[in-house]
Design an enzyme around this catalytic site. Structure first.
Site, mmCIF file in Angstrom:
data_model
loop_
_atom_site.group_PDB
_atom_site.id
_atom_site.type_symbol
_atom_site.label_atom_id
_atom_site.label_comp_id
_atom_site.label_asym_id
_atom_site.label_seq_id
_atom_site.Cartn_x
_atom_site.Cartn_y
_atom_site.Cartn_z
ATOM 1 N N LEU A 82 0.811 -1.213 0.000
ATOM 2 C CA LEU A 82 0.000 0.000 0.000
ATOM 3 C C LEU A 82 0.844 1.263 0.000
ATOM 4 C CD1 LEU A 82 -2.684 -1.052 2.659
ATOM 5 C CD2 LEU A 82 -2.918 -1.083 0.174
ATOM 6 N N GLY A 83 2.025 1.157 0.533
ATOM 7 C CA GLY A 83 2.894 2.325 0.611
ATOM 8 C C GLY A 83 4.173 1.980 1.335
ATOM 9 N N GLY B 32 7.387 3.881 3.798
ATOM 10 C CA GLY B 32 7.915 5.045 4.493
ATOM 11 C C GLY B 32 9.278 4.755 5.079
ATOM 12 N N SER C 187 10.115 4.002 8.069
ATOM 13 C CA SER C 187 10.203 2.914 9.047
ATOM 14 C C SER C 187 9.804 1.560 8.472
ATOM 15 C CB SER C 187 9.325 3.227 10.265
ATOM 16 O OG SER C 187 7.983 3.443 9.867
ATOM 17 N N GLY C 188 9.353 1.508 7.202
ATOM 18 C CA GLY C 188 9.010 0.232 6.609
ATOM 19 C C GLY C 188 7.869 0.327 5.621
ATOM 20 N N VAL D 283 4.023 -0.951 4.033
ATOM 21 C CA VAL D 283 2.690 -1.310 4.515
ATOM 22 C C VAL D 283 2.008 -2.174 3.465
ATOM 23 C CG1 VAL D 283 0.472 -0.442 5.340
ATOM 24 C CG2 VAL D 283 2.553 0.864 5.781
ATOM 25 N N LYS E 169 2.036 -3.202 8.757
ATOM 26 C CA LYS E 169 3.280 -2.459 8.564
ATOM 27 C C LYS E 169 4.458 -3.314 9.010
ATOM 28 C CE LYS E 169 5.397 2.025 9.056
ATOM 29 N NZ LYS E 169 5.164 3.438 9.346
ATOM 30 N N ASP F 129 6.104 12.795 13.629
ATOM 31 C CA ASP F 129 6.170 12.765 12.169
ATOM 32 C C ASP F 129 4.802 13.084 11.572
ATOM 33 O OD1 ASP F 129 7.279 12.536 9.675
ATOM 34 O OD2 ASP F 129 7.232 10.345 9.619
#
Length: 802
Positions: free
Chosen positions: A521-522, A524, A526-527, A529, A543, A636
Site C-alpha cells: 500500500l505504501g 515510508g 520505518s518500513g 505497509v 506495517k 512525524d
C-alpha cells in the site's frame, strides 16, 4: 542413663550462650522468637528477609509518628508494602511490637495501650518470621502458618500474594499520609474486580469503564471464586478474566508490586536495581481524569497537559491545597422556583453520572426547561452527539474537560450572582468569557406560565426514555443471541475478539493474511505497509518495520500501550507481531488512503473537507498530548500520515512509534530518525529535548498546506543565494500582508482551484493558527488544546468565528 552425666566444657557453654542471645535478638535476622520484642527506639531492631529483599520494623515519618511496617530494603525511598497500624501511628518513645507468650503479636504505645494485635491466641505460636516473599508469618509446630500479613493487605499486592473475596487494597489518603484514603481495589458483589471512589458522601465505580457492561469490558461475572494473583514474571490473572502482563515481563529477578496509588490509579511497578527507583510497567487507566473523585465534588479535571483540578464558575475550593474535598458554591445552592436563574456554559465539559433525567433527540431549550422544572437540578449536559442528548444533573461529580467531548455543561446560577464573581482556580479555563455563554431566565411569573409545559416535557422525556430502553433490550438480546454463538470457546481462552481486539499475532498468521506480503500500500522511512485480510475477515494494513533494534520486551511495552489508545481521529491498532527479527504492526485499513493523495492531486478536496481535516487532526493530537500518556508524541505529522475514512474524517497514522522506538535513548539519537524534512521543528537540528511542541510545528505546516493546496515543506528554494524554505517565505509574506492591512490577502493565499468557494473566516483562522504553530521559538507555539478550541469556534455551517 538417668544417673550418668556428661560434662560440657566451659568454652562450649559460652558458645551456646552467645548463639542463643544472637537468635533471640531481632537485629539483622528474619525471626522474632516468642517472648521477644522490637523497640521503636532502636533503629537496628528490624527483621530482614533471608535474601534481604524486605525489611520489617518501625517506619517513621514526620516528627513523632511510627508504623509497624514491611518495606523493600533496596528501594531508594524504602517503599512500604504493608502496615499494621496505618490509621493510628505509634509514639516514637516507648512503643514496641512484642510476640507474647500467649501467641499474639501486639503493638503497644508508650502508655502500654494496645494499638494493634493479631487474632492469634494459640500458645502453639513459636516465632514470627519475615519471608523472602515479603510475607510476615506467625509459625507454629511443623512450620504451620497460624497468621500472615498477606491476608491483610493495605495498598499493595506482592507476587504470589492471593487476592480474594475478603481482601481489599485501599489507597493512601494523599502523598504525605499513610492513612486510609477513598480509593479501593476489590471484588464487587457480582464477582468482578473494580476500582471505586468511596468518599464521605458519594461512592462511584470508575474501572472497568462504567459506560459498558461486564462483557463489554472483557470480563465475566460467572465465576464466583473471586481469586486473583500475579507471578514473579508480572503475569496477572483473575477469576473475572482480567489478565495483563508487566511491560518488562520475561526479565528475571525483578522486584514488582501492584499498588493502588493515592490518585486512584492501579499500577504495576518494577524496581530498577541500579537506581533503586520504580518504573510503571502497567496501569489500569491511562487518563487520570477518568478516575472518579480525583478532584472532589463540583470540581473539574482537565489536562494542561498533566491532569489538574479546578473549580467551575460560581464555585471555590473547599479547602485550599486539598482537592479531596472539591469545590463549594459561592451562593445559596437551594434555588427556589421564584428565583431568577441563569445558565453559564462550560464548553467541552461534562460531569459523569448522577443524572436526574435523560432525553434523546431534543433541543437545547427543551433540555433547559427540564432543568428549570426540577429544583434538584444543578446543571444540565447537552450534546449534539446522537442528535441532541440531554442529561440533567442532580450532583456535580466526576467533572472533566476534553476537546474531544462534543457537548457542554450549563451551570445553573442565580441571576444575582455577578458575572465578575465567576472565576476558575488552578489555571484551567472552562470559564464563561462573554455574555453569549449566559442564558438568563426571565421574571418569577415566567415559571407559573411554563409549569404545564414543563410537565409535558417530563412526560414526553419519560416516554422517550422508556421506549429507548426497551429498544436497547431488544437489540442487545438479538445481538447476544446471534452474534455470540461461539462465545463459550472464546470465554475459555479468556478473550473475545470483538470486545478486546488488540492482540499478538504470529508471523505465520500475518504472512498468510497478506498473501506473503503481496499487495504493497505504501512505503515510508520505518518500513512498508501491506494490505491483508485476517481470519475473521477484517481488512487490515500490516506495517513491516525495518531497523528496529530494541528487544521484544521493550517493543511489547510500546505497542501494548499504543494498542489501548482509542480516538476517532487516530488509526486504530489491532495488534502486533514480534518473533525473532520480525516486527510488524496491524492497523485498521483505510480505503481512501492518505491526505496528500487528495490534497496535492487533480482530485482536490473541497473546503468543508479541508476544514474537517484541520479540526480532526488537531483533535487527535490534542488527545495524544493532553489526555493520553505524556510520552505519546507523534514526531512525524505530515499529510502522508493522515488517512481518510469513507466520510473523509481524518485519522492520524503511525502516532508515537518514532519516539517510542527510541524511548530512553540519548537525545542525540532522536534527530537521526525522527520526522520528515520540511515538517521537522527547528529544535531537531539543535538537539533540544523533545516536547509536544514538535508536533505543533508539524501540524502548522500541514494546515498551511491544506489552505494553500500545494506542498510548503520543500527544504529550500533552488537557485536562491540565501537558502530560504518555502514555508519561511510563505510565513514572511503573510505576516507582511496582515501588518500592511491588505484586505484581500486571504483570497490570494487560498488554493485557487476552489474558485473562491471557501469560508473566509475559517481560512483566516487556520492561516493565523498555522503561522503561530511554526514559530521558531517553541514557547510561542500554542498547545493543541488551544488550537482545537479556536477551530471549534468556527465550526458552524457558514464558518463564522466567535
Amino acid at each position: 542413663m538417668g544417673s550418668s552425666q556428661t560434662s560440657i566444657p566451659p568454652k562450649t557453654i559460652s558458645f551456646f550462650t552467645v548463639l542463643f542471645l544472637f537468635l533471640s535478638t531481632s537485629s539483622a535476622q528474619n525471626v522474632l522468637l516468642r517472648g521477644s520484642y522490637l523497640s521503636v527506639e532502636d533503629d537496628s531492631d528490624i527483621l530482614t528477609s533471608p535474601e534481604k529483599t524486605f525489611s520489617c520494623g518501625f517506619y517513621g515519618m514526620g516528627q513523632n509518628a511510627y508504623w509497624f511496617s514491611i518495606w523493600f530494603t533496596n528501594s531508594k525511598d524504602r517503599t512500604v508494602v504493608w502496615m499494621a497500624n496505618r490509621d493510628r501511628p505509634a509514639n516514637g518513645r516507648g512503643s514496641r511490637v512484642s510476640l507474647r507468650r500467649g501467641g499474639a503479636m501486639v503493638l503497644t504505645d508508650v502508655d502500654g495501650s494496645i494499638i494493634w494485635e493479631t487474632n492469634t491466641t494459640s500458645t502453639d505460636v513459636e516465632r514470627a518470621e519475615l519471608l523472602d516473599t515479603g510475607n510476615l508469618v506467625l509459625i507454629g509446630p511443623g512450620s504451620k502458618i497460624l497468621w500472615q500479613s498477606f491476608d491483610f493487605p493495605t495498598d499493595t499486592l506482592l507476587p504470589n500474594q492471593l487476592f480474594i473475596k475478603r481482601t481489599k487494597l485501599i489507597a493512601r489518603l494523599h502523598s504525605g499520609s499513610y492513612a486510609s484514603g477513598y480509593f479501593s481495589f476489590f471484588f464487587d458483589n457480582d464477582n468482578v474486580l473494580r476500582l471505586i471512589y468511596d468518599g464521605p458522601d458519594i461512592s462511584s465505580i470508575y474501572w472497568p469503564s462504567p459506560d459498558f457492561d461486564v462483557f463489554g469490558n472483557g470480563r465475566t461475572n460467572y465465576n464466583s471464586s473471586r481469586t486473583a494473583v500475579y507471578d514473579e514474571m508480572g503475569h496477572f490473572i483473575s477469576s473475572d478474566q482480567l489478565q495483563f502482563s508487566a511491560s518488562d515481563t520475561g526479565l528475571l529477578r525483578i522486584e514488582r508490586r501492584l499498588t493502588i496509588d493515592h490518585d486512584g490509579n492501579l499500577r504495576l511497578y518494577s524496581l530498577k536495581n541500579d537506581t533503586g527507583l520504580w518504573v510503571i510497567s502497567w496501569q489500569a487507566l491511562s487518563q487520570l481524569c477518568n478516575v472518579h473523585g480525583i478532584c472532589g465534588i463540583n470540581s473539574i479535571c482537565a489536562y494542561t497537559p498533566d491532569p489538574e483540578c479546578s473549580c467551575p464558575p460560581g464555585y471555590e475550593i473547599t479547602e485550599p491545597g486539598n482537592w479531596n474535598k472539591g469545590c463549594k458554591p459561592m451562593f445559596n445552592q437551594t434555588l427556589s422556583q421564584s428565583q431568577q436563574v441563569k445558565f453559564v456554559q462550560l464548553p467541552h465539559v461534562d460531569y459523569w453520572g448522577f443524572d436526574l433525567n435523560f432525553s434523546a433527540s431534543t433541543t437545547l431549550d427543551s433540555c433547559m426547561e427540564l432543568c428549570l422544572g426540577d429544583y434538584r437540578c444543578k446543571a444540565f449536559s447537552y450534546s449534539l452527539d446522537g442528535g441532541g442528548r440531554c442529561f440533567t444533573k442532580g450532583v456535580l461529580f466526576n467533572g472533566y474537560r476534553s476537546p474531544s467531548f462534543p457537548g457542554n455543561i450549563y451551570l445553573r446560577l442565580p441571576v444575582s450572582f455577578e458575572t465578575s464573581q465567576l472565576r476558575i482556580l488552578n489555571g484551567t479555563d472552562p470559564i464563561c468569557q462573554s455574555s453569549e455563554s449566559e442564558t438568563t431566565i426571565g421574571s418569577p411569573s415566567m415559571y407559573s406560565i411554563n409549569t404545564k409545559r414543563t410537565r409535558w416535557v417530563y412526560f414526553y422525556s419519560f416516554a422517550s426514555a422508556i421506549g429507548f430502553i426497551e429498544l436497547l433490550f431488544i437489540v442487545s438480546g438479538w445481538w447476544f443471541l446471534f452474534r455470540n454463538r461461539g462465545l463459550p470457546n472464546l470465554m475459555e481462552d479468556g478473550y473475545h475478539a470483538v470486545l478486546s481486539p488488540f492482540r499478538r499475532f504470529t508471523y505465520t498468521e500475518l504472512k498468510k493474511a497478506t498473501n506473503n506480503f503481496k499487495e504493497e500500500l505504501g512505503r515510508g522511512g520505518s518500513g512498508a505497509v501491506y494490505k491483508g485480510i485476517l481470519t475473521d475477515e477484517r481488512v487490515v494494513a500490516v506495517k513491516r518495520l525495518e531497523n528496529m533494534y530494541q528487544g521484544e520486551d521493550v517493543f511489547w511495552a510500546e505497542v501494548s500501550t499504543i494498542g489501548k489508545i482509542n480516538h476517532m481521529n487516530l488509526v486504530r491498532m489491532w495488534g502486533f507481531c514480534s518473533e525473532g527479527k520480525h516486527r510488524l504492526l496491524v492497523y485498521e485499513y483505510m480505503e481512501y488512503q492518505s491526505l496528500d493523495k487528495h490534497l496535492f492531486s487533480p482530485t482536490f478536496l473541497q473546503w468543508k473537507d479541508r476544514f474537517k481535516a484541520a479540526l480532526g487532526i488537531a483533535k487527535g493530537l490534542a488527545y495524544l498530548h493532553h489526555e493520553c500518556l505524556e510520552w505519546v508524541i507523534h514526531c512525524d505529522v505530515k499529510p502522508g500520515n493522515i488517512l481518510l475514512d469513507s466520510g473523509f474524517e481524518p485519522k492520524i497514522a503511525d502516532f508515537g512509534l518514532a519516539k517510542l522506538s527510541q524511548r530512553g535513548g540519548n537525545s542525540s539519537d532522536f534527530s537521526q530518525i525522527r520526522g520528515t524534512k520540511g515538517y521537522m521543528a527547528p529544535e531537531w537540528a539543535t538537539n533540544l529535548p523533545v516536547t509536544a511542541k514538535v508536533d505543533v510545528y508539524s501540524y502548522g505546516v500541514v494546515i498551511l498546506e491544506i489552505v494553500k493546496g500545494i506542498p510548503l515543506s520543500n527544504w529550500v528554494i533552488e537557485g536562491r543565494e540565501e537558502h530560504e524554505s518555502d514555508l519561511a517565505r510563505f510565513g514572511r509574506v503573510v505576516k507582511r500582508k496582515i501588518q500592511c492591512g491588505e484586505v484581500s490577502w486571504i483570497e490570494e493565499i487560498v488554493d485557487p482551484r476552489l474558485n473562491g468557494k471557501f469560508s473566509r473566516n475559517q481560512a483566516t483562522t487556520i492561516v493565523e493558527l498555522g503561522i503561530s504553530c511554526v514559530e521558531e521559538d517553541r514557547n510561542k507555539r500554542p498547545t493543541m488544546d488551544a488550537v482545537v478550541q479556536a477551530l471549534l469556534e468556527c465550526q458552524d455551517v457558514d464558518g463564522r468565528c466567535s
